[in-house]
Enzyme design. Structure first.
Site, PDB file in Angstrom:
ATOM      1  N   HIS A 110       0.826  -1.216   0.000  1.00 35.21           N
ATOM      2  CA  HIS A 110       0.000   0.000   0.000  1.00 35.21           C
ATOM      3  C   HIS A 110       0.861   1.268   0.000  1.00 35.21           C
ATOM      4  O   HIS A 110       0.512   2.275   0.620  1.00 35.21           O
ATOM      5  CB  HIS A 110      -0.951   0.042   1.203  1.00 35.21           C
ATOM      6  N   ASN A 183     -10.226  -2.807   2.695  1.00 35.72           N
ATOM      7  CA  ASN A 183      -9.986  -2.800   1.253  1.00 35.72           C
ATOM      8  C   ASN A 183     -11.302  -2.574   0.505  1.00 35.72           C
ATOM      9  O   ASN A 183     -12.371  -2.584   1.113  1.00 35.72           O
ATOM     10  CB  ASN A 183      -9.393  -4.145   0.807  1.00 35.72           C
TER      11      ASN A 183
HETATM   12 FE1  HDD Z   1      -2.380  -4.769   5.421  1.00 40.75          FE
HETATM   13  C1  HDD Z   1      -0.944  -1.717   5.108  1.00 40.75           C
HETATM   14  C2  HDD Z   1      -5.384  -3.487   4.369  1.00 40.75           C
HETATM   15  C3  HDD Z   1      -3.761  -7.924   5.494  1.00 40.75           C
HETATM   16  C4  HDD Z   1       0.415  -5.940   6.866  1.00 40.75           C
HETATM   17  N1  HDD Z   1      -3.036  -2.969   4.822  1.00 40.75           N
HETATM   18  C5  HDD Z   1      -2.281  -1.825   4.771  1.00 40.75           C
HETATM   19  C6  HDD Z   1      -3.092  -0.735   4.323  1.00 40.75           C
HETATM   20  C7  HDD Z   1      -4.346  -1.232   4.103  1.00 40.75           C
HETATM   21  C8  HDD Z   1      -4.307  -2.638   4.433  1.00 40.75           C
HETATM   22  C9  HDD Z   1      -5.556  -0.471   3.619  1.00 40.75           C
HETATM   23  C10 HDD Z   1      -2.621   0.684   4.094  1.00 40.75           C
HETATM   24  C11 HDD Z   1      -2.923   1.575   5.247  1.00 40.75           C
HETATM   25  C12 HDD Z   1      -2.560   2.986   4.897  1.00 40.75           C
HETATM   26  O1  HDD Z   1      -3.227   3.561   4.029  1.00 40.75           O
HETATM   27  O2  HDD Z   1      -1.598   3.498   5.468  1.00 40.75           O
HETATM   28  N2  HDD Z   1      -4.177  -5.556   4.938  1.00 40.75           N
HETATM   29  C13 HDD Z   1      -5.313  -4.853   4.630  1.00 40.75           C
HETATM   30  C14 HDD Z   1      -6.444  -5.740   4.629  1.00 40.75           C
HETATM   31  C15 HDD Z   1      -5.984  -6.978   4.920  1.00 40.75           C
HETATM   32  C16 HDD Z   1      -4.562  -6.872   5.138  1.00 40.75           C
HETATM   33  C17 HDD Z   1      -7.872  -5.316   4.364  1.00 40.75           C
HETATM   34  C18 HDD Z   1      -6.741  -8.268   5.075  1.00 40.75           C
HETATM   35  C19 HDD Z   1      -7.939  -8.348   5.530  1.00 40.75           C
HETATM   36  N3  HDD Z   1      -1.777  -6.603   6.014  1.00 40.75           N
HETATM   37  C20 HDD Z   1      -2.501  -7.776   5.994  1.00 40.75           C
HETATM   38  C21 HDD Z   1      -1.749  -8.821   6.637  1.00 40.75           C
HETATM   39  C22 HDD Z   1      -0.568  -8.262   7.048  1.00 40.75           C
HETATM   40  C23 HDD Z   1      -0.606  -6.871   6.647  1.00 40.75           C
HETATM   41  C24 HDD Z   1      -2.234 -10.244   6.841  1.00 40.75           C
HETATM   42  C25 HDD Z   1       0.584  -8.857   7.783  1.00 40.75           C
HETATM   43  C26 HDD Z   1       0.565  -9.932   8.490  1.00 40.75           C
HETATM   44  N4  HDD Z   1      -0.555  -3.988   5.814  1.00 40.75           N
HETATM   45  C27 HDD Z   1       0.418  -4.645   6.460  1.00 40.75           C
HETATM   46  C28 HDD Z   1       1.608  -3.782   6.786  1.00 40.75           C
HETATM   47  C29 HDD Z   1       1.151  -2.398   6.241  1.00 40.75           C
HETATM   48  C30 HDD Z   1      -0.200  -2.699   5.643  1.00 40.75           C
HETATM   49  C31 HDD Z   1       2.900  -4.326   6.343  1.00 40.75           C
HETATM   50  C32 HDD Z   1       2.117  -1.656   5.339  1.00 40.75           C
HETATM   51  C33 HDD Z   1       2.144  -0.242   5.855  1.00 40.75           C
HETATM   52  C34 HDD Z   1       1.315  -0.236   7.018  1.00 40.75           C
HETATM   53  O3  HDD Z   1       0.935  -1.505   7.302  1.00 40.75           O
HETATM   54  O4  HDD Z   1       0.995   0.726   7.664  1.00 40.75           O
HETATM   55  O5  HDD Z   1       1.831  -3.732   8.143  1.00 40.75           O
END
Ligand code: HDD
Length: 723
Positions: A110, A183
């Protein structure tokens, strides 16, 4: 800052009685000692919370160093005009050093996104469902910040890459921050967070050459998808219109996981969060999205920014599906499984309120880049479930913020600060911005009357974990067998699309899978598709020049659900859609008249002319059909559309190409009066969505309906056996 005296009376106001205080038996300090004890409360929020952080370099300011001394910074200090630069030049060192450190790591997923501020308004008092204070009264307003994003691409990637889209919302409630980090697709690729690095590694560019950017059309992505069939469902949504929305404003949002609502008395319900766009769902077609990526990589970012700047504030309605705790397995799948959605027939949407985004960020880095969402940011009245994907996310988001911002004090960044006072014993660390004045930074204590006071379910409206939750079991590394069916729901999704949407989905898989070089992977893809639908597998196989597998009917069914289709709807509003008015140098008056008429409908109108002049917004040398949702030629401009008409000012045939591309991508197009002939010249056939009228008024009437229809999908051919 509050004094202890003030705090004590505040505590009394909150109803902290000695009975409620677990350390009430301890001696308390004398009033003499008390005057030294201070509370560490931060100032309550002003009306515009971020205003106090703004730095304006107005016309009466002088350039200063970071430590405040006036200075000039356009020449470095050197030993002689032709000599070396001196180390003592603090002005040079500071400027370069700050520049060298301007970046923080981009989000690992993202990375590409756009944000906006707004307000959420509750439709009522929902204390029968949740004790969340932001849902406690009709008309109650809560500030929000939203960030939309794509998942796979880097920070500079194109907005219209085919991808799942992020929809993350922060509510700055009066009881702390609540984030719904969701999402635009209600399901996810995997069921256990421990597989997230594998999913993301497979989708991201190859580690050897860092190709391809923001795309899943490559071997490793489809290798993972076809080896891990839990991905099928989300993949189907992403390959359909949901992967290429018209704009961030034209997509819904989902919290994906099942969460819990908890009432004051501790009773709970299972819920799923839904955001419904009030602009209507709308999507691009793939060729258009690809062209858009080259013509305007910032299309979605710009759309959001422009709509808000022009006062056309987008809004979304927040709803929940509510399910009794004992019905978690009642619908034929497990509510803890994030690869499943609850069809609306099983649990209708209950509307809770509306969110309107009305303010653009002032500074992209400070706000949109530094905002640190976490699914773990919840408030009283909301609780987690045991969904193994959610459980893992609760760790990952906190960890990722530490990596991005270097210290747990990232919560003190202005965009992350709750709009309520913070009192706790967390101290120090890199970048600490609070000046804590209370030396009794531990609990229990007697030296500060045990303040800040503890809060819980019954005292001080504290956060509490749903008391009915229990957990026990053998330690296992396995998922429940109730998570095993990966194919019934993608089939339900596919069955619920219109034939042309099914065709788009199949075309998308054909596009992606034919980029896959490995025959083994392509065969595995067909095997998985075939478990969802033999029709899909067969039609994809044809394009891959491979033999279609025999039907594998275990999970086949003919069920359908509502609310899935994107292209089968009429938009509730055409405000902010973009119209291209194609004009010539001699027809700018007609263009002006039409523009004024269309702007009355809040349409965003671009007059395209041969060269920049008063009344011309864009030239044919820069215009392209991707920039418009509908296109009109004004009378008198038809000469530009002759096949052989050329001009040194733009590529040969460009005006006709703009019109024809608009038609090919399903948009309403038309010509007024004599300009009707321009359509014919450009090769646009007479069919639905192609508008001709003698005068502006009657043209606009039909054209508006065409815009609301948005895409005329009968222009897209179906596979021969689907007609
Ligand atoms: Fe995630 C960012 C949504 C599963 C680890 N995720 C991130 C963002 C969104 C989502 C909208 C961006 C937030 C922003 O605008 O700053 N992610 C989801 C959804 C998931 C999902 C709807 C499943 C239902 N994500 C998911 C899993 C993991 C992550 C299973 C890790 C185990 N996601 C992350 C992250 C991020 C991220 C690496 C990258 C930057 C941040 O978190 O802030 O931690």
């Amino acid at each position: 800052m509050h004094t202890v005296k003030a705090l004590l009376s505040w505590g009394l106001l909150l109803g902290i009685s000695s009975a409620a205080c677990p350390f009430a038996h301890l001696d308390t300090p004398s009033s003499q000692q008390q005057h030294q004890r201070r509370d560490d409360a931060q100032a309550p929020p002003p009306e515009d919370f971020l205003k106090k952080y703004e730095v304006e370099d107005g016309s009466d300011t002088v350039l200063t160093s970071d430590v405040g001394g006036p200075m000039g910074d356009q020449r470095s200090l050197r030993a002689g005009q032709r000599g070396p630069t001196l180390l003592e030049d603090f002005i040079f060192r500071q400027k370069l050093q700050h520049f060298d450190h301007e970046r923080v790591p981009e989000r690992v997923v993202h990375a590409r996104g756009a944000g906006a501020h707004g307000t959420f308004t509750s439709y009522g008092d929902f204390s029968n469902l949740t004790s969340a204070s932001f849902l406690s009264a009709e008309g109650k307003k809560t500030p929000v910040f939203v960030r939309f994003s794509t998942v796979a691409g880097s920070r500079g990637s194109a907005d219209t890459a085919r991808d799942v889209h992020g929809f993350a919302t922060r509510f700055y409630t009066d009881e702390g921050n609540l984030d719904i980090v969701g999402n635009n697709i209600p399901v996810f690729f995997i069921q256990d967070a421990i597989q997230f690095p594998d999913l993301v590694h497979s989708v991201k560019p190859s580690p050897d050459n860092e190709i391809p950017q923001a795309a899943t059309a490559h071997d490793s992505a489809w290798d993972f998808f076809s080896s891990q069939p839990s991905t099928m469902h989300t993949l189907f949504w992403a390959m359909a219109g949901f992967g290429i929305p018209r704009s961030y404003r034209h997509m819904d949002g989902f919290g994906v996981h099942t969460f819990r609502f908890v009432t004051d008395d501790g009773s709970t319900k299972l819920i799923k969060w839904h955001w419904k766009t009030m602009q209507g769902k709308a999507s691009l077609v793939w060729e258009e999205a690809q062209a858009m990526a080259g013509k305007n990589a910032d299309a979605h970012r710009q759309d959001l920014f422009d709509a808000i700047a022009s006062g056309n504030f987008p809004s979304w309605e927040l709803s929940v599906q509510v399910v009794d705790e004992d019905r978690a397995l009642a619908f034929g799948f497990d509510l803890l499984d994030p690869t499943k959605f609850i069809p609306e027939e099983f649990a209708p949407l209950q509307k809770l309120g509306i969110m309107t985004l009305d303010t653009n960020p002032r500074n992209y880095f400070a706000e949109t880049e530094q905002v640190a969402f976490q699914p773990g940011h919840i408030v009283r009245g909301v609780d987690f479930t045991e969904d193994p994907l959610l459980q893992g996310r609760l760790y990952s988001y906190l960890d990722t913020q530490l990596n991005r911002h270097g210290s747990p004090n990232f919560e003190q960044l202005p965009i992350n600060m709750p709009h309520v006072a913070i009192h706790n014993n967390n101290r120090d660390g890199l970048g600490q911005t609070f000046i804590h004045t209370n030396p009794i930074h531990y609990q229990p204590n007697s030296l500060n009357n045990n303040f800040p006071a503890q809060a819980n379910q019954t005292t001080n409206r504290g956060f509490f974990t749903a008391p009915s939750r229990t957990a026990s079991g053998n330690l296992v590394r396995e998922l429940s067998s109730t998570f095993d069916d990966h194919w019934s729901q993608p089939r339900l999704f596919f069955n619920s699309l219109t034939p042309v949407e099914q065709q788009f989905l199949i075309n998308a898989i054909r596009f992606e899978a034919s980029h896959v070089k490995s025959e083994t992977v392509r065969r595995n893809v067909l095997t998985q598709l075939n478990r969802v639908s033999n029709d899909v597998a067969r039609r994809v196989a044809e394009a891959l020049g491979m033999e279609a597998p025999a039907p594998d009917e275990t999970f086949y069914h003919n069920n359908v659900t509502q609310g899935i289709s994107i292209f089968n709807n009429t938009l509730p509003t055409i405000a902010t859609l973009r119209v291209g008015v194609l004009a010539s140098a001699k027809t700018l008056e007609q263009a002006k008249e039409l523009k004024e008429r269309l702007e009355k409908e809040k349409l965003m109108v671009t007059v395209v002319g041969e060269f920049l002049a008063e009344g011309v917004d864009q030239t044919y040398s820069s215009a392209d059909a991707t920039g418009f949702d509908g296109i009109v030629v004004v009378p008198g401009a038809e000469g530009l559309f002759d096949k052989d008409s050329s001009s040194p000012l733009f590529p040969t045939g460009r005006p006709g190409q703009v019109l024809l591309d608009g038609y090919r991508w399903g948009k309403p197009v038309g010509g007024i009066g004599a300009a009707a002939v321009a359509l014919e010249k450009a090769g646009v056939p007479e069919t639905e969505g192609v508008f001709k009228a003698e005068d502006v008024e009657s043209f606009v009437e039909g054209f508006e309906q065409g815009l609301a229809r948005f895409k005329f999908t009968d222009r897209f051919p179906l596979d021969p056996d689907q007609e």
